[in-house]
Design a protein around this motif. Structure first.
Motif, short mmCIF file in Angstrom:
data_model
loop_
_atom_site.label_atom_id
_atom_site.label_comp_id
_atom_site.label_asym_id
_atom_site.label_seq_id
_atom_site.Cartn_x
_atom_site.Cartn_y
_atom_site.Cartn_z
N SER A 64 1.19 -5.51 -1.54
CA SER A 64 2.43 -6.22 -1.29
C SER A 64 3.26 -5.41 -0.30
CB SER A 64 3.21 -6.38 -2.60
OG SER A 64 4.49 -6.90 -2.37
N PRO A 65 4.06 -6.07 0.54
CA PRO A 65 4.91 -5.32 1.47
C PRO A 65 6.15 -4.74 0.79
CG PRO A 65 5.13 -7.68 1.85
CD PRO A 65 4.07 -7.51 0.81
N TRP A 66 6.38 -5.04 -0.46
CA TRP A 66 7.56 -4.53 -1.17
C TRP A 66 7.15 -4.06 -2.56
CZ3 TRP A 66 6.98 -9.57 0.53
CH2 TRP A 66 6.62 -10.49 -0.44
N GLY A 67 8.12 -3.61 -3.34
CA GLY A 67 7.85 -3.14 -4.71
C GLY A 67 6.92 -1.94 -4.72
N TYR A 68 5.83 -2.06 -5.45
CA TYR A 68 4.86 -0.97 -5.57
C TYR A 68 3.97 -0.85 -4.34
CZ TYR A 68 5.70 0.01 -10.56
OH TYR A 68 6.22 0.40 -11.75
N GLY A 69 4.10 -1.76 -3.37
CA GLY A 69 3.25 -1.70 -2.18
C GLY A 69 1.79 -1.87 -2.56
N LYS A 70 0.97 -0.95 -2.11
CA LYS A 70 -0.43 -0.94 -2.56
C LYS A 70 -0.46 -0.21 -3.89
CE LYS A 70 -2.96 -1.05 1.78
NZ LYS A 70 -4.04 -0.44 2.56
N ARG A 104 -10.40 -13.85 2.76
CA ARG A 104 -10.64 -15.17 2.17
C ARG A 104 -9.35 -15.98 2.10
NH1 ARG A 104 -10.49 -18.16 -2.23
NH2 ARG A 104 -9.46 -16.66 -3.58
N ARG A 105 -8.27 -15.31 1.69
CA ARG A 105 -6.98 -15.99 1.54
C ARG A 105 -6.19 -16.09 2.84
NH1 ARG A 105 -4.27 -13.74 -4.07
NH2 ARG A 105 -6.13 -13.95 -5.36
N GLY A 106 -6.50 -15.23 3.79
CA GLY A 106 -5.73 -15.18 5.02
C GLY A 106 -4.34 -14.65 4.78
N ALA A 107 -4.22 -13.70 3.84
CA ALA A 107 -2.92 -13.15 3.47
C ALA A 107 -3.06 -11.68 3.09
CB ALA A 107 -2.33 -13.92 2.29
N TYR A 108 -2.00 -10.90 3.34
CA TYR A 108 -2.00 -9.49 2.98
C TYR A 108 -1.83 -9.30 1.48
CZ TYR A 108 -0.43 -4.69 2.40
OH TYR A 108 -0.30 -3.39 1.97
N SER A 109 -0.88 -10.01 0.87
CA SER A 109 -0.56 -9.82 -0.55
C SER A 109 -1.62 -10.43 -1.44
CB SER A 109 0.80 -10.44 -0.87
OG SER A 109 1.83 -9.76 -0.19
N VAL A 110 -2.20 -9.59 -2.29
CA VAL A 110 -3.16 -10.05 -3.29
C VAL A 110 -2.85 -9.34 -4.61
CG1 VAL A 110 -5.02 -10.60 -1.67
CG2 VAL A 110 -4.91 -8.31 -2.68
N ASP A 111 -3.25 -9.96 -5.70
CA ASP A 111 -3.12 -9.39 -7.04
C ASP A 111 -4.42 -9.73 -7.76
OD1 ASP A 111 -2.32 -8.36 -9.46
OD2 ASP A 111 -0.69 -9.78 -9.79
N THR A 133 3.91 2.78 0.98
CA THR A 133 3.99 1.32 1.02
C THR A 133 4.96 0.81 -0.04
OG1 THR A 133 2.07 1.11 -0.46
CG2 THR A 133 1.64 1.05 1.92
N GLY A 134 5.79 -0.12 0.36
CA GLY A 134 6.76 -0.72 -0.55
C GLY A 134 7.97 0.13 -0.86
N SER A 135 7.98 1.40 -0.40
CA SER A 135 9.08 2.28 -0.80
C SER A 135 9.82 2.94 0.34
CB SER A 135 8.56 3.38 -1.74
OG SER A 135 7.77 4.31 -1.02
N GLY A 136 9.15 3.24 1.44
CA GLY A 136 9.82 3.82 2.59
C GLY A 136 9.69 5.32 2.74
N PHE A 137 9.36 6.05 1.68
CA PHE A 137 9.16 7.50 1.83
C PHE A 137 7.90 7.90 1.08
CE2 PHE A 137 10.51 8.94 -2.38
CZ PHE A 137 11.26 7.86 -2.81
N PRO A 138 7.13 8.86 1.63
CA PRO A 138 5.86 9.24 1.02
C PRO A 138 6.03 9.92 -0.34
CG PRO A 138 5.98 9.99 3.30
CD PRO A 138 7.35 9.53 2.90
N HIS A 139 5.32 9.39 -1.33
CA HIS A 139 5.23 9.98 -2.67
C HIS A 139 4.22 9.17 -3.46
CE1 HIS A 139 7.91 6.62 -3.62
NE2 HIS A 139 7.68 6.83 -4.91
N LEU A 140 3.90 9.61 -4.65
CA LEU A 140 3.07 8.83 -5.56
C LEU A 140 3.91 8.44 -6.76
CD1 LEU A 140 0.35 7.70 -6.60
CD2 LEU A 140 0.01 9.93 -7.71
N HIS A 141 4.03 7.15 -7.01
CA HIS A 141 4.63 6.67 -8.25
C HIS A 141 3.48 6.56 -9.23
CE1 HIS A 141 7.18 4.41 -11.02
NE2 HIS A 141 6.08 3.71 -11.25
N PHE A 142 3.61 7.20 -10.41
CA PHE A 142 2.53 7.25 -11.40
C PHE A 142 3.06 6.87 -12.77
CE2 PHE A 142 0.14 9.61 -14.63
CZ PHE A 142 -1.12 9.07 -14.42
N GLU A 143 2.33 6.01 -13.45
CA GLU A 143 2.69 5.58 -14.80
C GLU A 143 1.50 5.68 -15.74
OE1 GLU A 143 4.16 1.55 -14.91
OE2 GLU A 143 5.34 1.84 -13.08
#
Length: 171
Positions: A64-70, A104-111, A133-143
């Motif tokens: 996704s281009p926003w939120g969690y990105g990849k 296949r979908r012709g779109a970047y965003s997939v789930d 991706t989705g955040s603007g600054f390099p880091h790893l969000h981990f849960e």
């Protein structure tokens, strides 16, 4: 809801091939919500290898281009889920599945939800690379999430992260 049960018997590998350092911790307050994971420093670098914290399989992958990105979701052998977000790339097997579906979908965003037998991972195996991706600054969000996808405090699973800053209570 966020949860913090003590699960000392569950010891996971550190998710990044960098020494542990955080920019944000679990349950920090963020504009109307709580932070559901850790933000792990990559010291401004993109492409730091992210590793499977335990044996399991790729359960879900999103772009996704926003939120969690990849984002990559690993279902671990204990039934919990490890979430890696703001990635720059996935391991080759995941990249292939994602690219095929995007074409296949012709779109970047997939789930995508994958089968348990589709892409197995082993503890310590590189599964992705950190990014912004989705955040603007390099880091790893981990849960870490429990079997019901409820966020758990990853720091209660044996991670040793130096912390020399005392908490500041806010009323």
């Amino acid at each position: 809801c966020l949860s913090s049960p003590v699960r000392g018997e569950d010891r996971y590998a550190w998710p990044l091939q960098f020494a542990p350092a955080l920019t944000s911790t679990f349950a920090e307050y963020r504009s109307g919500r709580f932070h559901a994971g850790l933000d792990i420093k990559t010291w401004g670098k993109v492409g730091v290898p992210c590793v499977a914290v335990d044996d399991g399989y790729v359960w879900r992958v999103r772009t996704s281009p926003w939120g969690y990105g990849k984002a990559l979701y690993l279902k671990l052998k204990d039934g919990s889920t490890a979430v890696y977000a703001h990635l720059t790339s996935f391991c080759p097997a995941v990249e292939e599945v994602v690219a095929s579906e995007q074409d296949r979908r012709g779109a970047y965003s997939v789930d995508l939800f994958l089968r348990p037998d589709q892409i197995a991972v082993s503890r310590g195996e590189v599964v992705a690379h950190s990014g912004s991706t989705g955040s603007g600054f390099p880091h790893l969000h981990f849960e870490i999430r429990d079997e019901n996808q409820k966020p758990l405090n990853p720091l209660l699973n044996g991670f040793a992260v130096a912390d020399s800053i005392a908490p500041t209570p806010v009323t």
